[in-house]
Write a protein that holds these residues in place. Structure first.
Motif, PDB file in Angstrom:
ATOM      1  N   ILE A   1       0.838  -1.190   0.000  1.00 32.13           N
ATOM      2  CA  ILE A   1       0.000   0.000   0.000  1.00 32.13           C
ATOM      3  C   ILE A   1       0.874   1.241   0.000  1.00 32.13           C
ATOM      4  CG2 ILE A   1      -2.040  -1.078   1.018  1.00 32.13           C
ATOM      5  CD1 ILE A   1      -1.160  -0.171   3.732  1.00 32.13           C
ATOM      6  N   HIS A   2       0.371   2.278  -0.687  1.00 31.61           N
ATOM      7  CA  HIS A   2       1.175   3.472  -0.905  1.00 31.61           C
ATOM      8  C   HIS A   2       0.455   4.761  -0.551  1.00 31.61           C
ATOM      9  CE1 HIS A   2       2.344   0.255  -3.740  1.00 31.61           C
ATOM     10  NE2 HIS A   2       3.588   0.654  -3.500  1.00 31.61           N
ATOM     11  N   ASN A   3      -0.817   4.676  -0.155  1.00 29.33           N
ATOM     12  CA  ASN A   3      -1.587   5.880   0.158  1.00 29.33           C
ATOM     13  C   ASN A   3      -2.830   5.515   0.957  1.00 29.33           C
ATOM     14  OD1 ASN A   3      -3.698   5.108  -1.799  1.00 29.33           O
ATOM     15  ND2 ASN A   3      -2.190   5.699  -3.360  1.00 29.33           N
ATOM     16  N   ALA A   4      -3.571   6.530   1.359  1.00 27.01           N
ATOM     17  CA  ALA A   4      -4.746   6.312   2.204  1.00 27.01           C
ATOM     18  C   ALA A   4      -5.822   5.520   1.485  1.00 27.01           C
ATOM     19  CB  ALA A   4      -5.299   7.659   2.668  1.00 27.01           C
ATOM     20  N   ASN A   5      -6.009   5.752   0.203  1.00 32.38           N
ATOM     21  CA  ASN A   5      -7.036   5.014  -0.537  1.00 32.38           C
ATOM     22  C   ASN A   5      -6.743   3.523  -0.567  1.00 32.38           C
ATOM     23  OD1 ASN A   5      -8.466   7.342  -1.135  1.00 32.38           O
ATOM     24  ND2 ASN A   5      -7.492   7.637  -3.129  1.00 32.38           N
TER      25      ASN A   5
ATOM     26  N   PHE B   1       0.359  -9.787   8.244  1.00 32.64           N
ATOM     27  CA  PHE B   1      -1.055  -9.467   8.405  1.00 32.64           C
ATOM     28  C   PHE B   1      -1.204  -8.167   9.187  1.00 32.64           C
ATOM     29  CE2 PHE B   1      -5.376 -10.334  10.323  1.00 32.64           C
ATOM     30  CZ  PHE B   1      -6.062 -10.259   9.127  1.00 32.64           C
ATOM     31  N   SER B   2      -0.613  -7.109   8.664  1.00 30.74           N
ATOM     32  CA  SER B   2      -0.713  -5.809   9.319  1.00 30.74           C
ATOM     33  C   SER B   2      -0.373  -4.704   8.330  1.00 30.74           C
ATOM     34  CB  SER B   2       0.241  -5.728  10.515  1.00 30.74           C
ATOM     35  OG  SER B   2       1.592  -5.643  10.072  1.00 30.74           O
ATOM     36  N   VAL B   3      -0.779  -3.488   8.672  1.00 36.54           N
ATOM     37  CA  VAL B   3      -0.399  -2.323   7.866  1.00 36.54           C
ATOM     38  C   VAL B   3       1.120  -2.233   7.772  1.00 36.54           C
ATOM     39  CG1 VAL B   3      -0.493   0.197   7.721  1.00 36.54           C
ATOM     40  CG2 VAL B   3      -2.512  -1.087   8.476  1.00 36.54           C
ATOM     41  N   GLU B   4       1.786  -2.507   8.867  1.00 35.61           N
ATOM     42  CA  GLU B   4       3.258  -2.460   8.882  1.00 35.61           C
ATOM     43  C   GLU B   4       3.845  -3.419   7.860  1.00 35.61           C
ATOM     44  OE1 GLU B   4       6.935  -2.909  12.105  1.00 35.61           O
ATOM     45  OE2 GLU B   4       4.853  -3.141  12.761  1.00 35.61           O
ATOM     46  N   ASP B   5       3.282  -4.621   7.747  1.00 42.80           N
ATOM     47  CA  ASP B   5       3.788  -5.616   6.803  1.00 42.80           C
ATOM     48  C   ASP B   5       3.523  -5.230   5.350  1.00 42.80           C
ATOM     49  OD1 ASP B   5       4.755  -7.492   8.747  1.00 42.80           O
ATOM     50  OD2 ASP B   5       2.678  -8.085   9.131  1.00 42.80           O
ATOM     51  N   PHE B   6       2.401  -4.564   5.113  1.00 39.83           N
ATOM     52  CA  PHE B   6       2.004  -4.246   3.739  1.00 39.83           C
ATOM     53  C   PHE B   6       2.568  -2.926   3.219  1.00 39.83           C
ATOM     54  CE2 PHE B   6      -1.702  -7.061   4.820  1.00 39.83           C
ATOM     55  CZ  PHE B   6      -1.443  -8.040   3.874  1.00 39.83           C
ATOM     56  N   THR B   7       3.252  -2.154   4.071  1.00 39.00           N
ATOM     57  CA  THR B   7       3.728  -0.831   3.676  1.00 39.00           C
ATOM     58  C   THR B   7       5.244  -0.823   3.492  1.00 39.00           C
ATOM     59  OG1 THR B   7       1.954   0.169   5.005  1.00 39.00           O
ATOM     60  CG2 THR B   7       3.722   1.609   4.271  1.00 39.00           C
ATOM     61  N   PRO B   8       5.740  -0.383   2.345  1.00 37.83           N
ATOM     62  CA  PRO B   8       7.198  -0.291   2.139  1.00 37.83           C
ATOM     63  C   PRO B   8       7.839   0.622   3.181  1.00 37.83           C
ATOM     64  CG  PRO B   8       6.038  -0.054   0.045  1.00 37.83           C
ATOM     65  CD  PRO B   8       4.991  -0.004   1.125  1.00 37.83           C
ATOM     66  N   SER B   9       9.057   0.296   3.552  1.00 36.68           N
ATOM     67  CA  SER B   9       9.751   1.032   4.618  1.00 36.68           C
ATOM     68  C   SER B   9       9.972   2.507   4.271  1.00 36.68           C
ATOM     69  CB  SER B   9      11.098   0.365   4.927  1.00 36.68           C
ATOM     70  OG  SER B   9      11.924   0.344   3.773  1.00 36.68           O
ATOM     71  N   ARG B  10       9.964   2.836   2.988  1.00 31.70           N
ATOM     72  CA  ARG B  10      10.231   4.226   2.604  1.00 31.70           C
ATOM     73  C   ARG B  10       9.104   5.178   3.002  1.00 31.70           C
ATOM     74  NH1 ARG B  10       8.766   1.697  -2.227  1.00 31.70           N
ATOM     75  NH2 ARG B  10       7.088   2.699  -3.445  1.00 31.70           N
ATOM     76  N   PHE B  11       7.973   4.618   3.455  1.00 30.83           N
ATOM     77  CA  PHE B  11       6.856   5.464   3.871  1.00 30.83           C
ATOM     78  C   PHE B  11       6.773   5.647   5.391  1.00 30.83           C
ATOM     79  CE2 PHE B  11       5.359   3.915  -0.289  1.00 30.83           C
ATOM     80  CZ  PHE B  11       4.995   5.119  -0.874  1.00 30.83           C
ATOM     81  N   TRP B  12       7.670   5.028   6.127  1.00 30.33           N
ATOM     82  CA  TRP B  12       7.610   5.098   7.588  1.00 30.33           C
ATOM     83  C   TRP B  12       8.535   6.184   8.126  1.00 30.33           C
ATOM     84  CZ3 TRP B  12       4.173   2.659  10.673  1.00 30.33           C
ATOM     85  CH2 TRP B  12       3.443   1.587  10.124  1.00 30.33           C
TER      86      TRP B  12
ATOM     87  N   VAL C   1       9.363   9.301   7.420  1.00 34.54           N
ATOM     88  CA  VAL C   1      10.273  10.014   6.521  1.00 34.54           C
ATOM     89  C   VAL C   1       9.784  11.458   6.400  1.00 34.54           C
ATOM     90  CG1 VAL C   1      11.254  10.133   4.202  1.00 34.54           C
ATOM     91  CG2 VAL C   1      10.790   7.906   5.245  1.00 34.54           C
ATOM     92  N   ASP C   2      10.658  12.410   6.706  1.00 31.29           N
ATOM     93  CA  ASP C   2      10.276  13.823   6.641  1.00 31.29           C
ATOM     94  C   ASP C   2       9.765  14.185   5.256  1.00 31.29           C
ATOM     95  OD1 ASP C   2      10.956  14.253   9.254  1.00 31.29           O
ATOM     96  OD2 ASP C   2      12.959  15.059   8.813  1.00 31.29           O
ATOM     97  N   GLY C   3       8.628  14.865   5.222  1.00 33.20           N
ATOM     98  CA  GLY C   3       8.063  15.320   3.958  1.00 33.20           C
ATOM     99  C   GLY C   3       7.322  14.269   3.177  1.00 33.20           C
ATOM    100  N   VAL C   4       7.216  13.046   3.718  1.00 32.84           N
ATOM    101  CA  VAL C   4       6.527  11.953   3.022  1.00 32.84           C
ATOM    102  C   VAL C   4       5.372  11.463   3.886  1.00 32.84           C
ATOM    103  CG1 VAL C   4       6.739   9.628   2.078  1.00 32.84           C
ATOM    104  CG2 VAL C   4       8.634  11.245   1.836  1.00 32.84           C
ATOM    105  N   ASP C   5       4.164  11.528   3.357  1.00 36.31           N
ATOM    106  CA  ASP C   5       3.025  10.972   4.080  1.00 36.31           C
ATOM    107  C   ASP C   5       3.136   9.452   4.122  1.00 36.31           C
ATOM    108  OD1 ASP C   5       1.968  13.416   4.555  1.00 36.31           O
ATOM    109  OD2 ASP C   5       0.298  13.253   3.143  1.00 36.31           O
ATOM    110  N   GLY C   6       2.841   8.889   5.279  1.00 35.32           N
ATOM    111  CA  GLY C   6       2.911   7.447   5.443  1.00 35.32           C
ATOM    112  C   GLY C   6       1.713   6.946   6.229  1.00 35.32           C
ATOM    113  N   PRO C   7       1.801   5.734   6.761  1.00 32.96           N
ATOM    114  CA  PRO C   7       0.662   5.140   7.458  1.00 32.96           C
ATOM    115  C   PRO C   7       0.076   5.997   8.564  1.00 32.96           C
ATOM    116  CG  PRO C   7       2.329   3.482   7.057  1.00 32.96           C
ATOM    117  CD  PRO C   7       2.932   4.791   6.650  1.00 32.96           C
ATOM    118  N   TRP C   8       0.912   6.768   9.293  1.00 28.97           N
ATOM    119  CA  TRP C   8       0.381   7.598  10.375  1.00 28.97           C
ATOM    120  C   TRP C   8      -0.542   8.673   9.832  1.00 28.97           C
ATOM    121  CZ3 TRP C   8       0.353   6.027  15.135  1.00 28.97           C
ATOM    122  CH2 TRP C   8       1.334   5.139  15.566  1.00 28.97           C
ATOM    123  N   GLU C   9      -0.181   9.226   8.676  1.00 32.16           N
ATOM    124  CA  GLU C   9      -1.048  10.225   8.050  1.00 32.16           C
ATOM    125  C   GLU C   9      -2.234   9.562   7.366  1.00 32.16           C
ATOM    126  OE1 GLU C   9       2.766  11.857   8.947  1.00 32.16           O
ATOM    127  OE2 GLU C   9       2.331  10.180   7.585  1.00 32.16           O
TER     128      GLU C   9
END
Length: 224
Positions: free
Chosen positions: A6-10, A32-43, A45-53
């Motif tokens: 996953i790469h965005n909120a949608n 089986f988690s958002v953490e597992d499905f999200t590439p590390s480059r989105f966690w 990182v300044d200026g990059v929206d990731g799972p928290w956003e």
């Protein structure tokens, strides 16, 4: 288990809808988690929206429930499966009945009373209005977590704090509400016609289909 990232909120919302139950952090069930499905480059990182956003955007839409729903940690549950989770965890009790039978604490009741009276409330305001902090009661975080786990309360939305110039900062402050105010009473309670054990069986069957190789104990732990 879907082979996806996953790469965005949608995409996060779509995955939560597809799986029905989705822990935010890695759990006892592999991959089986958002953490597992999200590439590390989105966690983080300044200026990059990731799972928290993304979770903030998804929570504000109200299409899925977001809160501390799995082992006292965050996760998402679709509208399709939240009613069975609520029916199982509430075990036949609306909150008033749970409190009257001594199964909910006075601290939890104070929180629910404020939300029923005032509607969706920012956590910092809810804490104060319910009598926590300062010379008041302690243990707000524990009480609000228990209420989310029991499905009586969920996150309604998030809002950023603002500095004196009106510029938002920080991680975003949660606004809580009783679950019926977020998902609707009819939807939240639509599994009440089933017994709690029937809802548990439905949830377990669904999870076994998603995670056929996961230990039974871990599947049960997820929905407990």
């Amino acid at each position: 288990m879907p082979d996806t990232t996953i790469h965005n909120a949608n995409e996060l919302e779509a995955l939560a809808q597809r799986l029905g139950l989705l822990p935010f952090f890695a759990c006892g069930i592999p991959n089986f988690s958002v953490e597992d499905f999200t590439p590390s480059r989105f966690w983080f990182v300044d200026g990059v929206d990731g799972p928290w956003e993304w979770r903030m955007e998804v929570a504000c839409r109200g299409a899925v429930a977001y809160g501390k729903l799995f082992n006292k940690k965050a996760g998402l549950v679709s509208r399709e499966w939240y009613p069975d989770l609520a029916n199982y965890r509430r075990d036949g009790y609306d909150f008033d009945a749970r409190y009257e039978d001594g199964l909910a604490s006075y601290k939890e009741k104070c929180i629910v009373d404020v939300l029923l009276r005032d509607g969706p409330t920012l956590s910092k305001d809810l804490k104060k209005a319910a009598g926590f902090g300062g010379d008041g009661m302690k243990g707000f975080d524990t009480a609000i977590t228990r209420l989310q786990m029991q499905t009586y309360v969920t996150v309604h939305s998030f809002e950023y704090s603002k500095d004196k110039h009106g510029k938002p900062y920080g991680w975003g402050v949660a606004r809580f509400a009783v679950s019926e105010d977020v998902l609707g009473e009819e939807s939240t309670r639509s599994a009440y016609s089933r017994s709690p054990e029937e809802s548990k069986a439905r949830l377990m069957t669904h999870l076994r289909t998603l995670c056929p190789h996961a230990p039974e104990a871990e599947l049960e732990k997820l929905i407990r």
